[in-house]
Design a protein around this motif. Structure first.
Motif, PDB file in Angstrom:
ATOM      1  N   VAL A 236      -5.208  -9.459   4.270  1.00  0.00           N
ATOM      2  CA  VAL A 236      -3.829  -9.012   4.444  1.00  0.00           C
ATOM      3  C   VAL A 236      -3.726  -7.686   3.697  1.00  0.00           C
TER       4      VAL A 236
ATOM      5  N   GLN B  82      -6.734 -13.955   2.750  1.00  0.00           N
ATOM      6  CA  GLN B  82      -5.841 -15.081   3.031  1.00  0.00           C
ATOM      7  C   GLN B  82      -6.464 -15.958   4.105  1.00  0.00           C
TER       8      GLN B  82
ATOM      9  N   TRP C 254       1.541  -5.485   7.720  1.00  0.00           N
ATOM     10  CA  TRP C 254       2.909  -5.801   8.145  1.00  0.00           C
ATOM     11  C   TRP C 254       3.866  -4.631   7.954  1.00  0.00           C
TER      12      TRP C 254
ATOM     13  N   VAL D 259       3.763  -5.986  13.034  1.00  0.00           N
ATOM     14  CA  VAL D 259       2.497  -6.500  12.513  1.00  0.00           C
ATOM     15  C   VAL D 259       1.362  -5.892  13.328  1.00  0.00           C
TER      16      VAL D 259
ATOM     17  N   CYS E  94      -8.411  -7.765   9.729  1.00  0.00           N
ATOM     18  CA  CYS E  94      -7.338  -7.401   8.812  1.00  0.00           C
ATOM     19  C   CYS E  94      -6.007  -7.466   9.545  1.00  0.00           C
ATOM     20  N   VAL E  95      -4.954  -7.643   8.772  1.00  0.00           N
ATOM     21  CA  VAL E  95      -3.593  -7.631   9.297  1.00  0.00           C
ATOM     22  C   VAL E  95      -2.722  -6.862   8.308  1.00  0.00           C
TER      23      VAL E  95
ATOM     24  N   GLU F 102      -2.228  -4.510   2.101  1.00  0.00           N
ATOM     25  CA  GLU F 102      -0.965  -4.113   1.485  1.00  0.00           C
ATOM     26  C   GLU F 102      -0.779  -2.610   1.554  1.00  0.00           C
TER      27      GLU F 102
ATOM     28  N   THR G 235      -2.876  -5.807  13.808  1.00  0.00           N
ATOM     29  CA  THR G 235      -4.175  -6.400  13.502  1.00  0.00           C
ATOM     30  C   THR G 235      -5.247  -5.389  13.855  1.00  0.00           C
TER      31      THR G 235
END
Length: 176
Positions: free
Chosen positions: A96, A78, A54, A26, A51-52, A98, A28
């Motif tokens: 989040v 989110q 994954w 993850v 922002c994050v 993508e 950030t």
């Protein structure tokens, strides 16, 4: 319901890559996104959006993006909340991610970070994203061997003709 976000901005610092207890990557990061208008003093303000991202894209982002990198991000907004050490409820809103896209070549990014000048007309997008131009040639004039589909065989002729000069390609010219 629709929850889509598309952002273009610059990283405010290097992405922070971590791994969960299960081993999922993850990252950030904060994206500085300019507003479309100027304030009363004529300055352009920016929003700093947390922002994050994954898994594999997080690792890729951490490997290739640095502070100041021009980045395009798609994702969703989110919200989450948690209780801090003082027992207060803290609410967090973040994007989040993508997917992301590096929007400038490595050489342009390095040149900007070293204090060089922007060679693409100032402040705009550098459309030479990968550095080297790619040229796909499909030979569609030859008859196909199966059901009328065109042949997508590569053209193997020398693209430089009889020119015997050498081609100088640096690592910065390669898109990978």
């Amino acid at each position: 319901m629709i929850n889509n976000v598309v952002l273009v901005g610059r990283l405010t610092k290097d992405p922070d890559l971590r791994y969960t207890a299960n081993g999922a990557a993850v990252a950030t990061f904060t994206l500085a996104v300019n507003r479309n208008f100027t304030n009363q003093s004529g300055d352009r303000e920016a929003d700093f959006i947390n922002c994050v991202i994954w898994r594999k894209p997080a690792e890729t982002l951490a490997n290739y993006a640095r502070k100041g990198t021009l980045l395009g991000v798609t994702g969703r907004i989110q919200t989450r909340n948690y209780e801090n050490q003082q027992g207060q409820r803290v609410y967090v809103t973040e994007v989040v991610a993508e997917n992301f896209q590096l929007l400038e070549s490595r050489s342009a990014n390095e040149q900007r970070q070293q204090g060089g000048t922007n060679t693409n007309g100032g402040g705009g997008f550098n459309n030479n994203y990968g550095g080297a131009s790619q040229q796909n040639s499909f030979n569609q004039n030859q008859p196909s061997q199966n059901s009328g589909m065109p042949s997508f065989d590569r053209d193997t002729s020398d693209p430089f003709g009889s020119d015997a000069s050498t081609i100088d390609i640096s690592d910065d010219d390669l898109p990978f």
